[in-house]
Scaffold this active site. Structure first.
Site, PDB file in Angstrom:
ATOM      1  N   LYS A  42      33.873  43.950  41.337  1.00  0.00           N
ATOM      2  CA  LYS A  42      32.663  43.230  41.049  1.00  0.00           C
ATOM      3  C   LYS A  42      32.741  42.439  39.750  1.00  0.00           C
ATOM      4  O   LYS A  42      31.966  41.517  39.518  1.00  0.00           O
ATOM      5  CB  LYS A  42      31.501  44.235  40.917  1.00  0.00           C
ATOM      6  N   GLU A 102      44.382  44.663  32.252  1.00  0.00           N
ATOM      7  CA  GLU A 102      44.733  45.735  31.330  1.00  0.00           C
ATOM      8  C   GLU A 102      46.169  46.183  31.616  1.00  0.00           C
ATOM      9  O   GLU A 102      47.112  45.645  31.055  1.00  0.00           O
ATOM     10  CB  GLU A 102      43.738  46.893  31.444  1.00  0.00           C
TER      11      GLU A 102
END
Ligand code: IMP
Length: 174
Positions: A42, A102
């Protein structure tokens, strides 16, 4: 749940200025191409909505949903696709839009998955990059801001589904 302590790192004005720069660069790079932008749900939805409205070239949009996080801030290191695209990408120019890179595991997995469908080109645009946290070698083609370690929220990014609506980006303080 108690309100967590957090500190602003990117204001609305700073975000809008940087997103406009990225939109200008992408508009120039993809002028005249058959561009499909694929957002990763999302987290990317707010960044993607701003980005495509600041671009001055047409594009189609689609979304994938990839889960790599459970509740909280630690990655499971396992990536699962829970919603695939619904557009044919064969022979088209694809730009994946992500909120934050990340470890690189999500984008490595997704890029591999999409490349199997033979797009003409495939690049990645990430709003944020936590470069120091990589577990696999992966470079996004367009990066909004590079940040240090620390968990960030706002502008689509969540902690336990909270804070996505915030127009600024904050780092959670321990
Ligand atoms: P990666 O697979 O480790 O590169 O993780 C990418 C995904 O982890 C992002 O799409 C986010 O959903 C989530 N993530 C990583 N760091 C943060 C953060 O600081 N705040 C919110 N979500 C994060």
């Amino acid at each position: 749940m108690n309100e967590m302590s957090k500190e602003i790192i990117f204001s609305r004005a700073v975000i809008q200025k940087r997103v406009q720069e990225m939109a200008d660069q992408i508009s120039g790079d993809y002028a005249g191409s058959d561009l499909v932008i694929i957002g990763i749900l999302k987290g990317a939805f707010i960044f993607m909505a701003d980005l495509i409205r600041m671009m001055n070239i047409p594009c189609k949009v689609d979304f994938v949903r990839v889960a790599s996080y459970g509740a909280g801030a630690e990655s499971f290191g396992k990536v699962v696709m829970t919603k695939d695209i619904e557009t044919s990408i064969r022979g088209r120019d694809i730009l994946i839009v992500e909120d934050i890179v990340e470890t690189g595991l999500t984008l490595q997995y997704l890029a591999g998955w999409l490349k199997e469908r033979n797009p003409r080109s495939l690049k990645v645009c990430a709003f944020l990059d936590k470069r120091k946290r990589r577990k696999v070698s992966f470079e996004a083609d367009y990066v909004g801001f590079t940040i240090d370690d620390g968990f960030v929220v706002g502008y689509g990014l969540d902690f336990n589904e909270q804070y996505r609506f915030l127009p600024e980006v904050y780092v959670i303080k321990q």
